[in-house]
Design a protein around this motif. Structure first.
Motif, mmCIF file in Angstrom:
data_model
loop_
_atom_site.group_PDB
_atom_site.id
_atom_site.type_symbol
_atom_site.label_atom_id
_atom_site.label_comp_id
_atom_site.label_asym_id
_atom_site.label_seq_id
_atom_site.Cartn_x
_atom_site.Cartn_y
_atom_site.Cartn_z
ATOM 1 N N ALA A 184 77.565 -27.586 -48.746
ATOM 2 C CA ALA A 184 77.420 -27.243 -47.330
ATOM 3 C C ALA A 184 76.060 -26.630 -47.027
ATOM 4 N N ARG A 185 75.112 -26.766 -47.934
ATOM 5 C CA ARG A 185 73.787 -26.171 -47.747
ATOM 6 C C ARG A 185 72.838 -27.193 -47.131
ATOM 7 N N ILE A 186 72.052 -26.749 -46.166
ATOM 8 C CA ILE A 186 71.086 -27.630 -45.534
ATOM 9 C C ILE A 186 69.821 -27.697 -46.383
ATOM 10 N N THR A 187 69.132 -28.825 -46.304
ATOM 11 C CA THR A 187 67.941 -29.042 -47.127
ATOM 12 C C THR A 187 66.683 -29.294 -46.313
ATOM 13 N N GLY A 188 66.818 -29.482 -45.006
ATOM 14 C CA GLY A 188 65.649 -29.834 -44.216
ATOM 15 C C GLY A 188 65.114 -31.187 -44.641
ATOM 16 N N LEU A 189 63.823 -31.262 -44.890
ATOM 17 C CA LEU A 189 63.198 -32.485 -45.382
ATOM 18 C C LEU A 189 62.756 -32.332 -46.832
ATOM 19 N N ALA A 190 63.336 -31.352 -47.517
ATOM 20 C CA ALA A 190 63.017 -31.114 -48.919
ATOM 21 C C ALA A 190 64.052 -31.790 -49.813
ATOM 22 N N TYR A 191 63.785 -31.764 -51.120
ATOM 23 C CA TYR A 191 64.661 -32.443 -52.074
ATOM 24 C C TYR A 191 65.997 -31.729 -52.227
ATOM 25 N N GLU A 192 65.980 -30.415 -52.205
ATOM 26 C CA GLU A 192 67.202 -29.642 -52.361
ATOM 27 C C GLU A 192 67.094 -28.344 -51.572
ATOM 28 N N PRO A 193 68.198 -27.632 -51.377
ATOM 29 C CA PRO A 193 68.177 -26.429 -50.542
ATOM 30 C C PRO A 193 67.201 -25.356 -51.010
ATOM 31 N N SER A 194 67.085 -25.167 -52.319
ATOM 32 C CA SER A 194 66.184 -24.123 -52.811
ATOM 33 C C SER A 194 64.733 -24.439 -52.459
ATOM 34 N N TRP A 195 64.372 -25.719 -52.476
ATOM 35 C CA TRP A 195 63.016 -26.104 -52.096
ATOM 36 C C TRP A 195 62.774 -25.816 -50.617
ATOM 37 N N PHE A 196 63.778 -26.082 -49.814
ATOM 38 C CA PHE A 196 63.672 -25.775 -48.383
ATOM 39 C C PHE A 196 63.482 -24.274 -48.170
ATOM 40 N N GLY A 197 64.241 -23.477 -48.918
ATOM 41 C CA GLY A 197 64.098 -22.028 -48.810
ATOM 42 C C GLY A 197 62.719 -21.553 -49.227
ATOM 43 N N HIS A 198 62.182 -22.142 -50.302
ATOM 44 C CA HIS A 198 60.836 -21.770 -50.741
ATOM 45 C C HIS A 198 59.793 -22.138 -49.690
ATOM 46 N N GLN A 199 59.945 -23.308 -49.094
ATOM 47 C CA GLN A 199 59.026 -23.715 -48.027
ATOM 48 C C GLN A 199 59.021 -22.699 -46.891
ATOM 49 N N MET A 200 60.204 -22.320 -46.479
ATOM 50 C CA MET A 200 60.321 -21.425 -45.334
ATOM 51 C C MET A 200 59.720 -20.053 -45.628
ATOM 52 N N ILE A 201 60.040 -19.491 -46.793
ATOM 53 C CA ILE A 201 59.628 -18.118 -47.069
ATOM 54 C C ILE A 201 58.176 -18.032 -47.526
ATOM 55 N N MET A 202 57.621 -19.130 -48.064
ATOM 56 C CA MET A 202 56.245 -19.106 -48.553
ATOM 57 C C MET A 202 55.225 -19.551 -47.509
ATOM 58 N N LEU A 203 55.648 -20.324 -46.525
ATOM 59 C CA LEU A 203 54.691 -20.864 -45.562
ATOM 60 C C LEU A 203 55.082 -20.581 -44.118
ATOM 61 N N TYR A 204 56.202 -21.129 -43.692
ATOM 62 C CA TYR A 204 56.502 -21.138 -42.263
ATOM 63 C C TYR A 204 56.884 -19.759 -41.730
ATOM 64 N N ILE A 205 57.818 -19.088 -42.369
ATOM 65 C CA ILE A 205 58.244 -17.776 -41.868
ATOM 66 C C ILE A 205 57.093 -16.773 -41.865
ATOM 67 N N PRO A 206 56.261 -16.681 -42.924
ATOM 68 C CA PRO A 206 55.118 -15.755 -42.844
ATOM 69 C C PRO A 206 54.163 -16.060 -41.689
ATOM 70 N N LEU A 207 53.898 -17.338 -41.436
ATOM 71 C CA LEU A 207 53.005 -17.691 -40.328
ATOM 72 C C LEU A 207 53.612 -17.304 -38.987
ATOM 73 N N TRP A 208 54.877 -17.628 -38.796
ATOM 74 C CA TRP A 208 55.526 -17.314 -37.521
ATOM 75 C C TRP A 208 55.732 -15.814 -37.358
ATOM 76 N N LEU A 209 56.008 -15.132 -38.453
ATOM 77 C CA LEU A 209 56.186 -13.683 -38.391
ATOM 78 C C LEU A 209 54.865 -12.988 -38.067
ATOM 79 N N ALA A 210 53.786 -13.435 -38.706
ATOM 80 C CA ALA A 210 52.474 -12.838 -38.444
ATOM 81 C C ALA A 210 52.043 -13.073 -37.003
ATOM 82 N N ALA A 211 52.263 -14.292 -36.508
ATOM 83 C CA ALA A 211 51.892 -14.594 -35.121
ATOM 84 C C ALA A 211 52.710 -13.757 -34.142
#
Length: 322
Positions: A184-211
């Motif tokens: 029941a875990r979402i993956t976005g456009l990544a291979y597996e859920p953990s990769w999606f989580g790494h994408q979010m916390i390493m790139l997207y969330i920091p950028l959006w949080l900083a902005a």
């Protein structure tokens, strides 16, 4: 001369197009076509435009005397050390495992290092001006928006008793190679859920949080005069991040929250200390170094005690949940 200018102008447009394509394709970690060609699960879509930029832009740029950022020097030093260590390993009798030779494994690791270095150098050197950096952020945000839109579709059908429709499965198979059973875990456009989580916390969330924290935006659009696109991306991104049921990425997010909590408390302490020190009766006492040091130590002790209690409470609740 005019032809040369036109050629250079068109060439720059091609470079900008490849750069935009690379930013938009960041969510695609295992592009199906590239997985079939390379037989590797880690086959990002961005690799193609980055490779083209490497050959068509970075190499000529360096040959013309272009400079790389200073931060790249440790990377080159690390590469030399890794190369020397790999060369030295050839003179050591290392037993093989599963029929794989030392030279073959070293070559594979070296190729991985070269790919990572190419990504870093392109990303560090290409946006040379503020306008280019703003465009880069816009393309990253748009790519993140597309990813989150697809993730919403995933979430809807994961909670649908009829499962994924055929059209959604086909789109997923074209963009991302067949993923393992994710439950029941979402993956976005990544291979597996953990990769999606790494994408979010390493790139997207920091950028959006900083902005959001700095109240800046790569877009001119404002919603209700104050809200930016990054504000909405941050909120929806955090919701989708939690629905991917992350583990290690959650620990990273908690560290970010602890840091933000510390910064908030520090700002509150300085504001309170300034308000107290501004009073006439206390101002004289506060001018004393001894009193000033005592107040600082007392405030630090209170904050440390509060953080320790909070940490103990989180650990206790976590142990009760497990």
């Amino acid at each position: 001369m005019d032809r040369l200018r036109r050629f250079l102008s068109n060439r720059q447009r091609i470079f900008d197009f490849l750069w935009a394509l690379a930013m938009l394709g960041l969510p695609l970690t295992s592009f199906t076509l590239f997985v079939r060609l390379t037989r590797a699960v880690v086959a990002p879509f961005t690799a193609l435009p980055v490779f083209l930029l490497l050959m068509a832009w970075l190499v000529p740029y360096l040959l013309r005397g272009g400079a790389l950022p200073r931060e790249s020097k440790p990377l080159f030093l690390f590469g030399l050390v890794a190369l020397a260590a790999s060369a030295g390993a050839l003179f050591i009798d290392i037993p093989t495992l599963k029929g794989r030779s030392v030279l073959g494994q070293e070559a594979r690791a070296f190729v991985t290092l070269v790919i990572g270095a190419a990504f870093y150098l392109i990303f560090a050197a290409y946006p040379r001006e503020e306008e280019q950096l703003n465009k880069t952020l816009r393309w990253i945000h748009i790519g993140g928006l597309v990813m989150m839109t697809w993730t919403i579709i995933q979430f809807f059908y994961l909670n649908n008793p009829y499962g994924f429709p055929v059209w959604a499965d086909r789109i997923q198979e074209v963009l991302v190679t067949k993923t393992p059973n994710r439950g029941a875990r979402i993956t976005g456009l990544a291979y597996e859920p953990s990769w999606f989580g790494h994408q979010m916390i390493m790139l997207y969330i920091p950028l959006w949080l900083a902005a959001s924290y700095e109240r800046t935006s790569a877009f001119k659009v404002r919603i209700l005069r104050y809200l930016t696109i990054e504000n909405f991306l941050l909120v929806f991104g955090l919701v989708e991040f939690f629905y991917s049921l992350p583990r290690l990425s959650m620990a990273a997010l908690l560290l970010v929250c602890v840091y933000l909590f510390y910064k908030g408390n520090l700002a509150l302490y300085r504001k309170a200390a300034g308000a107290i020190a501004s009073r006439k009766k206390i101002k004289r006492l506060y001018e004393s170094r001894l009193i000033k040091s005592f107040m600082g130590l007392a405030a630090t002790g209170i904050l440390l005690a509060f953080y320790a209690s909070l940490g103990w409470g989180i650990l206790y609740l976590g142990s009760q949940r497990d």
